[in-house]
Design an enzyme around this catalytic site. Structure first.
Site, PDB file in Angstrom:
ATOM      1  N   ASP A 216       0.837  -1.204   0.000  1.00  0.00           N
ATOM      2  CA  ASP A 216       0.000   0.000   0.000  1.00  0.00           C
ATOM      3  C   ASP A 216       0.875   1.258   0.000  1.00  0.00           C
ATOM      4  O   ASP A 216       0.585   2.226  -0.699  1.00  0.00           O
ATOM      5  CB  ASP A 216      -0.916   0.002   1.224  1.00  0.00           C
ATOM      6  CG  ASP A 216      -1.731  -1.278   1.320  1.00  0.00           C
ATOM      7  OD1 ASP A 216      -2.451  -1.591   0.369  1.00  0.00           O
ATOM      8  OD2 ASP A 216      -1.617  -1.974   2.343  1.00  0.00           O
TER       9      ASP A 216
ATOM     10  N   HIS B 138      -4.636  -3.499   6.444  1.00  0.00           N
ATOM     11  CA  HIS B 138      -4.412  -3.724   5.014  1.00  0.00           C
ATOM     12  C   HIS B 138      -5.752  -4.166   4.416  1.00  0.00           C
ATOM     13  O   HIS B 138      -6.010  -5.344   4.198  1.00  0.00           O
ATOM     14  CB  HIS B 138      -3.333  -4.786   4.797  1.00  0.00           C
ATOM     15  CG  HIS B 138      -3.181  -5.171   3.348  1.00  0.00           C
ATOM     16  ND1 HIS B 138      -2.798  -4.266   2.390  1.00  0.00           N
ATOM     17  CD2 HIS B 138      -3.370  -6.342   2.696  1.00  0.00           C
ATOM     18  CE1 HIS B 138      -2.759  -4.866   1.202  1.00  0.00           C
ATOM     19  NE2 HIS B 138      -3.107  -6.133   1.369  1.00  0.00           N
TER      20      HIS B 138
END
Length: 311
Positions: A138, A166
């Site tokens: 990410d 996440h």
């Protein structure tokens, strides 16, 4: 990447223990052949196995990649239930067979944060801080979006933060990021000059990037996820650059108002194989709201996972 020295350094010999499920052992043998054919000087051995006791015997570091993927129509509780079983086995095997000073266990398989928490629970002799979850993919995605927006190489963007889970509730935060433009470091907010984009398009794009990749290639991220896992482990093992930080899912101590005792992604600095949450960064009301939402999801996941464990 691991075997050729990109992670633990160009002078660190290693032995790879490769764990897979019994139906995949033929395919794994092909991977072993390819590793041999790469003629990698640092690779001193490969141990392919479907037995966790063999896989985790005397390991110093572990990448836990395998997890039950979420299928269409599957409830989150069903996904957590399946993964609790997987990470219980792996945690117990680490606890029993890994080196007692096993420093780095990185959980990549989703839901990574809660899987890391479960794995740690079943490895009580290993310190909780030795288990982390990957939010580096990410972070890399967020850096790439900023670099693209400003028109600089991605290496010129640093200190982007991924907060929380996440998942699609994560908060990609560029308010503390720096961009190197013509040799001078400026704040990303000054380089982008578009607060609305930073709080909407940027956040939304990073949150949904995994789904966009699946829609495009009909499979989850592969190469980018592998690169992110290596980035995460390299920085953990070799240390971060002074005044720079990276994002890692680590056991929460309640910093920045995050719930305690969940695996939460924070900005961290690393040195000598240990991580430390970067403290004192200003967090505005928008960020607080985003942190509260992702923290709430992690508490719910933890509660669901523990109810499966205790059932």
């Amino acid at each position: 990447m691991v075997a050729k020295g990109d992670v633990f350094g160009p002078n660190q010999p290693l032995i790879l223990h490769l764990l897979d499920i019994p139906p995949m052992m033929g395919v794994l043998e092909g991977v072993v052949m390819e590793l041999a054919d790469c003629a990698l000087p640092l690779l001193h051995g490969v141990v392919p196995t479907d037995d966790p006791a063999v896989a985790f015997k005397d390991v110093s570091a572990a990448f836990l990649v395998g997890a039950m993927p979420r299928k269409q129509g599957m409830e989150r509780k069903d996904l957590l239930s399946a993964n609790v079983k997987i990470f219980k086995v792996q945690g117990e095997a680490l606890d029993k067979h890994a080196k007692k000073d096993v420093k780095q266990v990185l959980v990549v398989g989703n839901p990574a944060n809660t899987n890391a928490l479960v794995c740690s629970k079943y490895a009580p002799s290993i310190p909780k801080e030795n288990f982390t979850a990957m939010t580096r993919l990410d972070q890399n995605r967020a850096q790439a979006q900023i670099a693209q927006k400003v028109g600089v190489p991605v290496g010129n963007v640093t200190n982007v933060i991924i907060w929380g889970n996440h998942s699609s509730t994560q908060f990609p935060d560029a308010s503390h990021a720096l961009v190197n433009i013509s040799g001078k470091e400026v704040k990303a907010t000054e380089a982008v000059k578009d607060d609305n984009w930073m709080r909407s398009v940027f956040v939304d794009t990073v949150q949904k990037r995994g789904a966009a990749v699946i829609a495009a290639r009909k499979m989850s991220s592969a190469m980018s996820a592998a690169k992110a896992a290596c980035d995460h482990m390299r920085d953990w093992f070799l240390g971060t650059v002074p005044d720079k930080f990276v994002s890692m899912g680590v056991i929460s101590d309640g910093s920045y108002g995050a719930p305690k005792d969940v695996v939460f992604s924070f900005p961290v600095a690393t040195k000598a194989g240990k991580w430390q949450i970067v403290q004192g960064l200003p967090v505005d009301d928008f960020a607080k709201k985003m942190l509260a939402a992702t923290g709430k999801e992690l508490e719910e996941e933890k509660s669901e996972a523990m109810s499966v464990i205790e059932a």
